[in-house]
Write a protein that holds these residues in place. Sequence first.
Motif, PDB file in Angstrom:
ATOM      1  N   CYS A 196       8.987  70.514  33.562  1.00 13.75           N
ATOM      2  CA  CYS A 196       9.822  69.299  33.490  1.00 13.75           C
ATOM      3  C   CYS A 196      10.990  69.410  34.479  1.00 13.75           C
ATOM      4  O   CYS A 196      11.812  70.315  34.357  1.00 13.75           O
ATOM      5  CB  CYS A 196      10.345  69.104  32.067  1.00 13.75           C
ATOM      6  N   PRO A 197      11.081  68.490  35.435  1.00 12.43           N
ATOM      7  CA  PRO A 197      12.144  68.617  36.441  1.00 12.43           C
ATOM      8  C   PRO A 197      13.537  68.336  35.902  1.00 12.43           C
ATOM      9  O   PRO A 197      14.525  68.677  36.543  1.00 12.43           O
ATOM     10  CB  PRO A 197      11.759  67.577  37.509  1.00 12.43           C
ATOM     11  N   THR A 198      13.643  67.716  34.723  1.00  9.92           N
ATOM     12  CA  THR A 198      14.978  67.368  34.213  1.00  9.92           C
ATOM     13  C   THR A 198      15.281  68.025  32.868  1.00  9.92           C
ATOM     14  O   THR A 198      16.267  67.673  32.222  1.00  9.92           O
ATOM     15  CB  THR A 198      15.100  65.835  34.061  1.00  9.92           C
ATOM     16  N   LYS A 199      14.402  68.923  32.440  1.00  9.19           N
ATOM     17  CA  LYS A 199      14.578  69.590  31.135  1.00  9.19           C
ATOM     18  C   LYS A 199      14.746  68.560  30.009  1.00  9.19           C
ATOM     19  O   LYS A 199      15.614  68.667  29.153  1.00  9.19           O
ATOM     20  CB  LYS A 199      15.779  70.560  31.152  1.00  9.19           C
ATOM     21  N   ALA A 200      13.887  67.563  30.046  1.00  5.39           N
ATOM     22  CA  ALA A 200      13.987  66.469  29.074  1.00  5.39           C
ATOM     23  C   ALA A 200      13.159  66.722  27.820  1.00  5.39           C
ATOM     24  O   ALA A 200      13.306  66.008  26.829  1.00  5.39           O
ATOM     25  CB  ALA A 200      13.535  65.163  29.731  1.00  5.39           C
ATOM     26  N   ILE A 201      12.294  67.738  27.854  1.00  3.61           N
ATOM     27  CA  ILE A 201      11.381  67.930  26.711  1.00  3.61           C
ATOM     28  C   ILE A 201      11.708  69.220  25.957  1.00  3.61           C
ATOM     29  O   ILE A 201      11.996  70.254  26.562  1.00  3.61           O
ATOM     30  CB  ILE A 201       9.900  67.919  27.184  1.00  3.61           C
TER      31      ILE A 201
ATOM     32  N   CYS B 169      14.157  61.606  31.149  1.00  6.36           N
ATOM     33  CA  CYS B 169      12.752  61.665  31.582  1.00  6.36           C
ATOM     34  C   CYS B 169      12.526  60.836  32.853  1.00  6.36           C
ATOM     35  O   CYS B 169      13.038  59.732  32.981  1.00  6.36           O
ATOM     36  CB  CYS B 169      11.872  61.145  30.439  1.00  6.36           C
ATOM     37  N   LEU B 170      11.739  61.389  33.798  1.00  7.40           N
ATOM     38  CA  LEU B 170      11.439  60.700  35.062  1.00  7.40           C
ATOM     39  C   LEU B 170      10.043  60.082  35.054  1.00  7.40           C
ATOM     40  O   LEU B 170       9.561  59.645  36.099  1.00  7.40           O
ATOM     41  CB  LEU B 170      11.509  61.687  36.234  1.00  7.40           C
ATOM     42  N   ALA B 171       9.396  60.098  33.914  1.00  5.57           N
ATOM     43  CA  ALA B 171       8.022  59.580  33.780  1.00  5.57           C
ATOM     44  C   ALA B 171       7.090  60.202  34.834  1.00  5.57           C
ATOM     45  O   ALA B 171       6.283  59.510  35.452  1.00  5.57           O
ATOM     46  CB  ALA B 171       8.002  58.060  33.876  1.00  5.57           C
ATOM     47  N   CYS B 172       7.228  61.528  35.015  1.00  2.00           N
ATOM     48  CA  CYS B 172       6.378  62.207  36.006  1.00  2.00           C
ATOM     49  C   CYS B 172       5.070  62.689  35.375  1.00  2.00           C
ATOM     50  O   CYS B 172       4.172  63.125  36.085  1.00  2.00           O
ATOM     51  CB  CYS B 172       7.123  63.383  36.627  1.00  2.00           C
ATOM     52  N   PHE B 173       4.985  62.675  34.066  1.00  2.19           N
ATOM     53  CA  PHE B 173       3.809  63.097  33.299  1.00  2.19           C
ATOM     54  C   PHE B 173       3.515  64.595  33.461  1.00  2.19           C
ATOM     55  O   PHE B 173       2.425  65.050  33.144  1.00  2.19           O
ATOM     56  CB  PHE B 173       2.560  62.274  33.664  1.00  2.19           C
ATOM     57  N   GLY B 174       4.489  65.344  33.977  1.00  2.00           N
ATOM     58  CA  GLY B 174       4.279  66.780  34.176  1.00  2.00           C
ATOM     59  C   GLY B 174       4.001  67.508  32.869  1.00  2.00           C
ATOM     60  O   GLY B 174       3.209  68.450  32.834  1.00  2.00           O
TER      61      GLY B 174
HETATM   62  S1  SF4 Z   1       7.297  63.069  31.818  1.00  2.00           S
HETATM   63 FE1  SF4 Z   1       8.199  64.532  33.315  1.00  2.00          FE
HETATM   64  S2  SF4 Z   1      10.404  64.219  33.155  1.00  2.00           S
HETATM   65 FE2  SF4 Z   1       9.479  63.283  31.318  1.00  2.00          FE
HETATM   66  S3  SF4 Z   1       9.553  64.875  29.766  1.00  2.00           S
HETATM   67 FE3  SF4 Z   1       7.540  65.021  30.738  1.00  2.00          FE
HETATM   68  S4  SF4 Z   1       7.817  66.528  32.389  1.00  2.00           S
HETATM   69 FE4  SF4 Z   1       9.878  65.872  31.735  1.00  2.00          FE
END
Ligand code: SF4
Length: 316
Positions: free
Chosen positions: A251-256, A268-273
């Motif tokens: 997660c690029p923003t440590k949102a999870i 969350c950047l909606a990157c689906f990582g």
């Molecule tokens: S979608 Fe990307 S930014 Fe959002 S919680 Fe998952 S990894 Fe992090």
Amino acid sequence: MDTRRNFIKKSAIMGAALCLPISLTRESQAAYPDLKTRAPKKALILWYSQTGLTHRYTRLIGCILKGKNFTVDEIELQETNKKTLPDYDLIIIGTPVFYYDIPSNVSEWLETIPSIKGTPVAAFVSFGGPEGNQHNASCHILKLLANKGGVPVGRDAFRNIPTYPTPKWNSANQISGQHLPNAATFDQVRRFTADMLERITRGETVSVEYELAMREGLRALPLVWMNKKAISKHTVDSQKCIGCGTCVRKCPTKAIDPFKQFVDREKCLACFGCLNNCPADAVVMEYRGERLYGFPEYLKRNKITIMEPPEFSTCG
Ligand code: SF4
Ligand SMILES: Cc1cc2nc3c(=O)[nH]c(=O)nc-3n(C[C@H](O)[C@H](O)[C@H](O)COP(=O)(O)O)c2cc1C
Ligand code: SF4
């Protein structure tokens, strides 16, 4: 009311307009500082890659350069100490195209690097579909590097399976790109590397002119925000989660936070990582009420093994 034929005609025109670049303006060729060397030997290869496709190309470039007696450091962008950038005499960056551009965490990172005046720089993107704005995304990287004194000597875009999760992973690009990368993609990477080295020897630069296409307009839309609105559920299934921490690392923003089954929707950047890397299918995401599943599960269900270039077996 439109007849079916008219509808198809209009859709085709619209599709072509979105796909074809319309060069309305041309930038004048930028003036760059002199190259600090025409015989580089110490290369830094930086990569950002959510599902490994971009990383595969940086590894291949690394193998080729090592074969030419370069000292090579291959480092994930976020792990890189920015202060070391001026120590290299060649910098190469690879990143995927997300939302018609480079990911915002990558551009923010590049905006704050120190001066790399005179350093030859090359960039590539990996992308999922022919209308994906890949050209401008790769130019964007080089423009950011040029702002810090980098001299653009290489640019390319390599097509892959699109990793944007659709409920059935069956968008037109997912079907047509299912077997990418292939041997031709790896040849393209080898050519990119060879051309870049030749350009440096000759003291030449590469153009970073944006194409002015209608899809460029899409970049101006708040696409991440729009996607987050459409994500109707985003949490972690505590029954399935094996606590491996992969989602946190990716997660690029440590949102999870999988241990609290919590996702900070603001960050969350909606990157689906998280979804695209979870090995246990424990990240629960719904898009407009439809359950999504991630890249590992998609590969498993379709028995897809991603091709590796032969260089990997010899270069370590
Ligand atoms: S979608 Fe990307 S930014 Fe959002 S919680 Fe998952 S990894 Fe992090
Ligand atoms: C959130 C997201 C957005 C994407 N947006 C685009 C896009 O705008 N254009 C495109 O060509 N591909 C897009 N893709 C596909 C990826 O760029 C492509 O699959 C890439 O090779 C993934 O690289 P990686 O495995 O290194 O992360 C997107 C993928 C994701 C996950
Ligand atoms: S990647 Fe999946 S299994 Fe691993 S901690 Fe995150 S949610 Fe749990």
